[in-house]
Design a protein around this motif. Structure first.
Motif, PDB file in Angstrom:
ATOM      1  N   ILE A   1      25.183 -89.889 -12.187  1.00 33.53           N
ATOM      2  CA  ILE A   1      24.030 -90.044 -13.274  1.00 33.53           C
ATOM      3  C   ILE A   1      23.238 -88.775 -13.192  1.00 33.53           C
ATOM      4  O   ILE A   1      22.221 -88.512 -14.294  1.00 33.53           O
ATOM      5  CB  ILE A   1      23.079 -91.209 -12.778  1.00 33.53           C
ATOM      6  CG1 ILE A   1      22.705 -91.382 -11.521  1.00 33.53           C
ATOM      7  CG2 ILE A   1      23.959 -92.543 -13.205  1.00 33.53           C
ATOM      8  CD1 ILE A   1      21.367 -92.096 -11.378  1.00 33.53           C
TER       9      ILE A   1
ATOM     10  N   TYR B   1      22.270 -86.571 -16.048  1.00 33.20           N
ATOM     11  CA  TYR B   1      21.795 -87.111 -17.063  1.00 33.20           C
ATOM     12  C   TYR B   1      20.276 -87.456 -16.994  1.00 33.20           C
ATOM     13  O   TYR B   1      19.521 -87.953 -18.102  1.00 33.20           O
ATOM     14  CB  TYR B   1      22.448 -88.475 -17.439  1.00 33.20           C
ATOM     15  CG  TYR B   1      23.755 -88.145 -17.863  1.00 33.20           C
ATOM     16  CD1 TYR B   1      24.402 -87.668 -19.220  1.00 33.20           C
ATOM     17  CD2 TYR B   1      24.829 -88.680 -16.939  1.00 33.20           C
ATOM     18  CE1 TYR B   1      25.435 -87.565 -19.385  1.00 33.20           C
ATOM     19  CE2 TYR B   1      26.324 -88.317 -17.157  1.00 33.20           C
ATOM     20  CZ  TYR B   1      26.692 -87.880 -18.276  1.00 33.20           C
ATOM     21  OH  TYR B   1      27.937 -87.687 -18.694  1.00 33.20           O
TER      22      TYR B   1
ATOM     23  N   GLU C   1      16.488 -87.409 -17.300  1.00 32.91           N
ATOM     24  CA  GLU C   1      15.424 -86.982 -17.920  1.00 32.91           C
ATOM     25  C   GLU C   1      14.134 -87.547 -17.480  1.00 32.91           C
ATOM     26  O   GLU C   1      14.318 -88.800 -16.854  1.00 32.91           O
ATOM     27  CB  GLU C   1      15.824 -86.620 -19.287  1.00 32.91           C
ATOM     28  CG  GLU C   1      17.014 -86.109 -19.660  1.00 32.91           C
ATOM     29  CD  GLU C   1      17.383 -86.067 -21.322  1.00 32.91           C
ATOM     30  OE1 GLU C   1      16.687 -86.560 -22.264  1.00 32.91           O
ATOM     31  OE2 GLU C   1      18.344 -85.389 -21.448  1.00 32.91           O
TER      32      GLU C   1
ATOM     33  N   THR D   1      14.363 -91.160 -18.458  1.00 39.41           N
ATOM     34  CA  THR D   1      15.408 -92.051 -18.344  1.00 39.41           C
ATOM     35  C   THR D   1      14.855 -93.343 -17.413  1.00 39.41           C
ATOM     36  O   THR D   1      14.347 -93.537 -16.637  1.00 39.41           O
ATOM     37  CB  THR D   1      16.439 -91.261 -17.429  1.00 39.41           C
ATOM     38  OG1 THR D   1      16.794 -90.053 -18.109  1.00 39.41           O
ATOM     39  CG2 THR D   1      17.698 -92.008 -17.065  1.00 39.41           C
TER      40      THR D   1
ATOM     41  N   ASP E   1      19.257 -96.799 -19.642  1.00 42.34           N
ATOM     42  CA  ASP E   1      20.266 -95.986 -19.747  1.00 42.34           C
ATOM     43  C   ASP E   1      21.575 -96.193 -19.188  1.00 42.34           C
ATOM     44  O   ASP E   1      22.542 -96.013 -19.692  1.00 42.34           O
ATOM     45  CB  ASP E   1      19.627 -94.335 -19.579  1.00 42.34           C
ATOM     46  CG  ASP E   1      18.613 -94.005 -20.600  1.00 42.34           C
ATOM     47  OD1 ASP E   1      18.860 -93.732 -21.642  1.00 42.34           O
ATOM     48  OD2 ASP E   1      17.240 -94.143 -19.992  1.00 42.34           O
TER      49      ASP E   1
ATOM     50  N   THR F   1      25.091 -97.879 -20.634  1.00 42.32           N
ATOM     51  CA  THR F   1      26.401 -97.630 -19.821  1.00 42.32           C
ATOM     52  C   THR F   1      26.127 -98.392 -18.417  1.00 42.32           C
ATOM     53  O   THR F   1      25.247 -98.302 -17.710  1.00 42.32           O
ATOM     54  CB  THR F   1      26.269 -96.094 -19.348  1.00 42.32           C
ATOM     55  OG1 THR F   1      26.234 -95.321 -20.717  1.00 42.32           O
ATOM     56  CG2 THR F   1      27.835 -95.748 -18.592  1.00 42.32           C
TER      57      THR F   1
END
Ligand code: 5RP
Length: 224
Positions: free
Chosen positions: A18, A21, A23, A26, A81, A116
């Motif tokens: 993770i 990814y 941000e 998130t 997320d 996910t």
């Protein structure tokens, strides 16, 4: 490698998965159990970069807060997320049995919302046919005997999990001797019994990614 070392390896692999990814906005969904706990402890490393989590149990929420990681109610966030959680069993279609820690209903809700779902498990959890692990079913207390009789009709041996009350105030029946060759159909069938809150089959919403800890290293299995 011991089972604990394999769990630690997948917890670390999930963090690596993770990390690229992350941000500001998130939102991470965090599961329940010993493997999820190792992930939570790893996540403390990224404190300051993780601005929002939602937890699938009071115990996980408490552990996250102890590490200084912000936890929100699911209803107050717009999206999840990634959902990272362990499993009691997984097959090669990434369908799961969960709920050994009695958190199955909230786990199912967070998994449903998540874009996910990353399942983290050691290789002992991978099976050909689900059902060697007794299937947990969360039940409204007054329906316990009725649901147990219905589960017997479906071919299982339900056993009341003594002394366990879920975070939702319900009880758990663990269904033993219950081979499940058709998880999708069985998940729906059990959900249709009056008094069942949810069951531990994650087939309608399987994992998207399974990080499996093996003696040869962490393997990544994805839904085809
Ligand atoms: C809790 C769960 C857990 O994910 C499952 O029981 C696996 O636990 P562990 O990581 O301790 O082996 O579903 O309700």
């Amino acid at each position: 490698m011991t089972q604990d070392e394999l769990k630690q390896a997948v917890a670390t692999a999930a963090l690596d998965y993770i990390r690229p990814y992350l941000e500001d906005n998130t939102v991470l969904g965090i599961g329940t159990g010993s493997t999820a706990n190792l992930f939570i402890d790893n996540l403390a490393e990224l404190r300051g970069q993780v601005n929002a989590t939602v937890a699938s149990s009071d115990a996980s929420a408490e552990r996250l807060r102890q590490h200084g990681i912000p936890v929100y109610e699911l209803s107050t966030v717009n999206q999840v997320d990634f959902y990272i959680d362990g499993a009691d069993e997984a097959n090669d279609s990434l369908q799961l049995i969960k709920g050994g820690g009695a958190a199955l209903t909230r786990e199912k809700i967070v998994a449903a919302v998540a874009r996910t779902f990353i399942c983290i498990a050691d290789e002992s959890k991978l099976v050909h046919t689900l059902g060697e692990f007794p299937l947990p079913v969360e039940v409204i207390p007054m329906a316990r005997s009725y649901v147990a009789r219905e589960l017997v009709k479906l071919g299982g041996d339900p056993v009341y999990r003594e002394g366990v009350v879920t975070d939702n105030g319900n009880v758990i029946l663990d269904v033993h001797n219950f081979s499940i060759p058709q998880p999708l159909a069985m998940e729906a069938k059990i959900n249709n019994i009056a008094g069942v809150v949810s069951n531990g089959l994650f087939a309608l919403r399987p994992a998207d990614v399974l990080l499996l800890g093996t003696a040869e290293g962490v393997k990544t299995l994805r839904l085809a």
